[in-house]
Design a protein around this motif. Sequence first.
Motif, PDB file in Angstrom:
ATOM      1  N   ILE A  90       0.872  -1.177   0.000  1.00 24.39           N
ATOM      2  CA  ILE A  90       0.000   0.000   0.000  1.00 24.39           C
ATOM      3  C   ILE A  90       0.910   1.228   0.000  1.00 24.39           C
ATOM      4  CG2 ILE A  90      -1.531   1.396   1.465  1.00 24.39           C
ATOM      5  CD1 ILE A  90      -2.780  -1.235   2.425  1.00 24.39           C
ATOM      6  N   ILE A  91       0.523   2.242  -0.761  1.00 31.47           N
ATOM      7  CA  ILE A  91       1.257   3.512  -0.736  1.00 31.47           C
ATOM      8  C   ILE A  91       0.301   4.602  -0.274  1.00 31.47           C
ATOM      9  CG2 ILE A  91       2.602   5.194  -2.028  1.00 31.47           C
ATOM     10  CD1 ILE A  91       3.362   3.041  -3.980  1.00 31.47           C
ATOM     11  N   ILE A  92       0.721   5.374   0.728  1.00 28.74           N
ATOM     12  CA  ILE A  92      -0.107   6.449   1.274  1.00 28.74           C
ATOM     13  C   ILE A  92       0.529   7.807   1.002  1.00 28.74           C
ATOM     14  CG2 ILE A  92      -1.036   4.947   3.090  1.00 28.74           C
ATOM     15  CD1 ILE A  92       0.876   6.371   5.066  1.00 28.74           C
ATOM     16  N   GLY A  93      -0.304   8.865   1.114  1.00 25.03           N
ATOM     17  CA  GLY A  93       0.198  10.229   0.956  1.00 25.03           C
ATOM     18  C   GLY A  93       0.468  10.592  -0.496  1.00 25.03           C
ATOM     19  N   ASP A  94       1.435  11.475  -0.718  1.00 26.94           N
ATOM     20  CA  ASP A  94       1.846  11.825  -2.080  1.00 26.94           C
ATOM     21  C   ASP A  94       2.486  10.590  -2.719  1.00 26.94           C
ATOM     22  OD1 ASP A  94       0.942  14.364  -1.637  1.00 26.94           O
ATOM     23  OD2 ASP A  94       2.918  15.284  -1.441  1.00 26.94           O
ATOM     24  N   LEU A  95       2.033  10.234  -3.906  1.00 26.37           N
ATOM     25  CA  LEU A  95       2.383   8.940  -4.487  1.00 26.37           C
ATOM     26  C   LEU A  95       3.654   8.936  -5.332  1.00 26.37           C
ATOM     27  CD1 LEU A  95      -1.200   7.938  -5.721  1.00 26.37           C
ATOM     28  CD2 LEU A  95      -0.091   7.280  -3.570  1.00 26.37           C
ATOM     29  N   SER A 105       5.406   6.864   7.387  1.00 28.03           N
ATOM     30  CA  SER A 105       5.831   8.259   7.369  1.00 28.03           C
ATOM     31  C   SER A 105       5.645   8.800   5.956  1.00 28.03           C
ATOM     32  CB  SER A 105       7.304   8.366   7.784  1.00 28.03           C
ATOM     33  OG  SER A 105       7.761   9.696   7.672  1.00 28.03           O
ATOM     34  N   ILE A 106       4.728   9.758   5.791  1.00 28.23           N
ATOM     35  CA  ILE A 106       4.364  10.231   4.454  1.00 28.23           C
ATOM     36  C   ILE A 106       5.548  10.922   3.780  1.00 28.23           C
ATOM     37  CG2 ILE A 106       2.867  11.809   3.154  1.00 28.23           C
ATOM     38  CD1 ILE A 106       0.714  11.345   5.244  1.00 28.23           C
ATOM     39  N   ASN A 107       5.773  10.539   2.538  1.00 28.06           N
ATOM     40  CA  ASN A 107       6.839  11.126   1.732  1.00 28.06           C
ATOM     41  C   ASN A 107       6.232  12.273   0.918  1.00 28.06           C
ATOM     42  OD1 ASN A 107       8.946  11.695  -0.010  1.00 28.06           O
ATOM     43  ND2 ASN A 107       9.431   9.563  -0.440  1.00 28.06           N
ATOM     44  N   SER A 160      -2.923  22.956  -5.411  1.00 30.11           N
ATOM     45  CA  SER A 160      -2.297  22.758  -4.103  1.00 30.11           C
ATOM     46  C   SER A 160      -2.666  21.371  -3.609  1.00 30.11           C
ATOM     47  CB  SER A 160      -2.773  23.826  -3.110  1.00 30.11           C
ATOM     48  OG  SER A 160      -4.160  23.673  -2.836  1.00 30.11           O
ATOM     49  N   ARG A 161      -2.014  20.960  -2.546  1.00 26.29           N
ATOM     50  CA  ARG A 161      -2.355  19.692  -1.898  1.00 26.29           C
ATOM     51  C   ARG A 161      -2.450  19.910  -0.396  1.00 26.29           C
ATOM     52  NH1 ARG A 161       1.251  14.935  -4.991  1.00 26.29           N
ATOM     53  NH2 ARG A 161       0.516  15.422  -7.103  1.00 26.29           N
ATOM     54  N   GLY A 162      -3.338  19.134   0.220  1.00 26.68           N
ATOM     55  CA  GLY A 162      -3.468  19.186   1.668  1.00 26.68           C
ATOM     56  C   GLY A 162      -4.394  20.278   2.154  1.00 26.68           C
ATOM     57  N   CYS A 163      -4.551  20.330   3.468  1.00 25.77           N
ATOM     58  CA  CYS A 163      -5.406  21.327   4.126  1.00 25.77           C
ATOM     59  C   CYS A 163      -4.892  21.490   5.552  1.00 25.77           C
ATOM     60  CB  CYS A 163      -6.856  20.846   4.125  1.00 25.77           C
ATOM     61  SG  CYS A 163      -7.991  21.920   5.038  1.00 25.77           S
ATOM     62  N   PRO A 164      -4.779  22.717   6.049  1.00 23.92           N
ATOM     63  CA  PRO A 164      -4.201  22.930   7.379  1.00 23.92           C
ATOM     64  C   PRO A 164      -5.185  22.759   8.542  1.00 23.92           C
ATOM     65  CG  PRO A 164      -4.670  25.042   6.355  1.00 23.92           C
ATOM     66  CD  PRO A 164      -5.021  23.991   5.338  1.00 23.92           C
ATOM     67  N   TYR A 165      -6.448  22.483   8.252  1.00 24.59           N
ATOM     68  CA  TYR A 165      -7.465  22.471   9.310  1.00 24.59           C
ATOM     69  C   TYR A 165      -7.690  21.070   9.873  1.00 24.59           C
ATOM     70  CZ  TYR A 165      -8.112  27.196   7.675  1.00 24.59           C
ATOM     71  OH  TYR A 165      -7.879  28.503   7.317  1.00 24.59           O
ATOM     72  N   PRO A 166      -8.143  20.976  11.153  1.00 25.01           N
ATOM     73  CA  PRO A 166      -8.173  19.683  11.853  1.00 25.01           C
ATOM     74  C   PRO A 166      -9.528  18.975  11.884  1.00 25.01           C
ATOM     75  CG  PRO A 166      -8.414  21.451  13.442  1.00 25.01           C
ATOM     76  CD  PRO A 166      -8.330  22.109  12.089  1.00 25.01           C
ATOM     77  N   CYS A 167     -10.492  19.360  11.062  1.00 23.06           N
ATOM     78  CA  CYS A 167     -11.864  18.848  11.147  1.00 23.06           C
ATOM     79  C   CYS A 167     -11.885  17.336  11.404  1.00 23.06           C
ATOM     80  CB  CYS A 167     -12.623  19.152   9.860  1.00 23.06           C
ATOM     81  SG  CYS A 167     -12.468  20.862   9.325  1.00 23.06           S
ATOM     82  N   ASN A 168     -12.515  16.924  12.506  1.00 26.56           N
ATOM     83  CA  ASN A 168     -12.358  15.536  12.916  1.00 26.56           C
ATOM     84  C   ASN A 168     -13.379  14.571  12.318  1.00 26.56           C
ATOM     85  OD1 ASN A 168     -14.625  15.986  14.552  1.00 26.56           O
ATOM     86  ND2 ASN A 168     -13.342  16.551  16.299  1.00 26.56           N
ATOM     87  N   PHE A 169     -14.279  15.058  11.439  1.00 33.54           N
ATOM     88  CA  PHE A 169     -15.099  14.137  10.673  1.00 33.54           C
ATOM     89  C   PHE A 169     -14.467  13.851   9.312  1.00 33.54           C
ATOM     90  CE2 PHE A 169     -16.521  18.273   9.177  1.00 33.54           C
ATOM     91  CZ  PHE A 169     -16.657  18.090   7.820  1.00 33.54           C
ATOM     92  N   ASN A 208      -2.941  13.873   5.082  1.00 33.27           N
ATOM     93  CA  ASN A 208      -2.024  14.979   4.743  1.00 33.27           C
ATOM     94  C   ASN A 208      -1.320  15.579   5.950  1.00 33.27           C
ATOM     95  OD1 ASN A 208      -2.496  15.950   1.636  1.00 33.27           O
ATOM     96  ND2 ASN A 208      -4.366  15.079   2.495  1.00 33.27           N
ATOM     97  N   GLU A 209      -1.655  15.089   7.132  1.00 32.71           N
ATOM     98  CA  GLU A 209      -1.034  15.564   8.373  1.00 32.71           C
ATOM     99  C   GLU A 209      -1.113  17.083   8.521  1.00 32.71           C
ATOM    100  OE1 GLU A 209       2.900  13.896   8.454  1.00 32.71           O
ATOM    101  OE2 GLU A 209       2.153  11.846   8.699  1.00 32.71           O
ATOM    102  N   ARG A 210      -2.215  17.647   8.018  1.00 35.79           N
ATOM    103  CA  ARG A 210      -2.498  19.093   8.100  1.00 35.79           C
ATOM    104  C   ARG A 210      -1.407  19.941   7.424  1.00 35.79           C
ATOM    105  NH1 ARG A 210      -4.275  20.930  13.968  1.00 35.79           N
ATOM    106  NH2 ARG A 210      -4.556  22.842  12.759  1.00 35.79           N
ATOM    107  N   LYS A 211      -0.763  19.367   6.426  1.00 39.01           N
ATOM    108  CA  LYS A 211       0.297  20.073   5.711  1.00 39.01           C
ATOM    109  C   LYS A 211      -0.238  20.541   4.365  1.00 39.01           C
ATOM    110  CE  LYS A 211       5.126  19.717   4.281  1.00 39.01           C
ATOM    111  NZ  LYS A 211       6.358  18.916   4.300  1.00 39.01           N
ATOM    112  N   TRP A 212      -0.257  21.849   4.163  1.00 38.64           N
ATOM    113  CA  TRP A 212      -0.711  22.438   2.898  1.00 38.64           C
ATOM    114  C   TRP A 212       0.505  22.877   2.097  1.00 38.64           C
ATOM    115  CZ3 TRP A 212      -0.747  27.474   0.589  1.00 38.64           C
ATOM    116  CH2 TRP A 212      -1.643  27.625  -0.482  1.00 38.64           C
ATOM    117  N   ARG A 213       0.570  22.454   0.840  1.00 39.00           N
ATOM    118  CA  ARG A 213       1.661  22.878  -0.041  1.00 39.00           C
ATOM    119  C   ARG A 213       1.061  23.270  -1.375  1.00 39.00           C
ATOM    120  NH1 ARG A 213      -0.046  17.958   1.608  1.00 39.00           N
ATOM    121  NH2 ARG A 213       0.472  16.250   0.222  1.00 39.00           N
TER     122      ARG A 213
END
Length: 495
Positions: A141-146, A178-180, A222-231, A238-243
């Motif tokens: 399985i590959i997670i995160g940015d592929l 650990s997401i690459n 862009s990728r990711g989102c900095p917000y923690p919405c728990n639903f 994305n570990e709340r990392k926006w790039r």
Amino acid sequence: MSAIFINPQLYVQKNDKFTTGIIYMPIILAYLISHFKKNNISTNLIDLYGLDPKRCKRYENSLVFGFDITEIDQNILKKADCFFVYANQVANHSSVINIINFLKKNFSTIPVIVLENSQAVTAYSLNAVKEHFFKIGCDYIIIGDLENPALELYQSLKNPAEIKKIGGVISKEFSNNSINFFDNLDELEFPAWEDFPLHNYWDLGYSHGPLSSKKYLPLMTSRGCPYPCNFCVVPKTNERKWRSRTPRNILNEIIYWKNKLKIKEFHFEDLNPTVNDKRTKELCELIINGKIYIKWKIVAGTKVESIKDDKTIELLSKAGCKYISISPESGSKEVMKKIDKPFNYQHALKAVKKMNKEKIFTQACFVIGYPGEEKDDLNKTKKMIFDLTKRGIDEIAIFIITPIPGSQIYDKFKGYSSLSNLTFTPIWRKDYQKLYKERLVMYFIFLVTKIFFHPIKILKQIINFFRKKFDTKMEMVPYKVLRLKSFENAQKYKN
């Protein structure tokens, strides 16, 4: 020999063709194929849905669209070095499982790698449900940015000892979760849309965002989102990392597809494209100053507070932005505190009013059925719907909370029989009927308010439906439902 990439079929819930079965063109897969090509690796795409999106069959409480993996020429599959199976949406999980089962049964010596879609709220964390894949023989399985982990894994298939060192790769024997992250998105090649059956997508006449042209393409700026919405699954994937990509790089892609494929309509599928207001303004100014005449729409949602002021909205309009989706989620401060999502009510009202003035069509998305939500909380959401509609919101979407694997609330729900049941119309919930009635009441409040304050808009939307040129999703979705019904009936006639 080549790396074969497989996009699954589309699952549509029979009792809710309006909310389920959303068309997402597989942009993350297109990026990955492009990355492999850049590194001189032979690739082959099998887009099971895109090959024939009008082909329909029934499966339990769903309609399944596209080719089945068993219908693909096995001579093509025999030429694979490995299979990359794209787990694009949680609702399509059953298709992903069927693909893996077939491949492991018929091509047992060829590695099967499942790819996570980390850039959609309708996707799911593969790490959270990895046992579903490993028990049927999935190799990795590959997670995160592929891009980087998939390429490194492919290049290391003959040296398994090296694979466990690759960030974002998980197997039955080890878990390097650990997401690459691919930090400099400008370095990526543009998506390999030339490999995809684009005309089959275009011939449908509908898409995820409101479609007003015959041809369109998704963009991811862009990728990711900095917000923690728990639903939401995105804080996990994305570990709340926006790039983000630079405005110049985005403009170059727009010009590239405009020249190559004559595309004049672009749908921004970012999780949160307007996080950086300076970047938003710069992109708009580049489009305006370059006299690039296009329509573009923010269709997957954005945080309305990140659209800082009237100047940004004026630039968005002048640059060709025709549609923006925002996500208030709930009118209740108590529920929003539980969700862990900040929301500025007054800023939203002001922004919607200004966007209405600037002729940018808008959508507001809400969630109901969050654990602990009370009747009073629902009433506050109804009040917010009224306030936003009065100020010009063009449409609303109301989703019933479902436990997406990887979200913080995933373990708080029981009762579903398959991950494919985890749609935003969760009929398996014991309180579904009550929530469904609340949903209908909210849509009724919206329609009555809109008819009263903006009757001309209603008339224009009816005209748009018949013209098949859509400014909003609420015009397009009934057309989509009619098309899906026609595909279903055509299949009945064949049988």
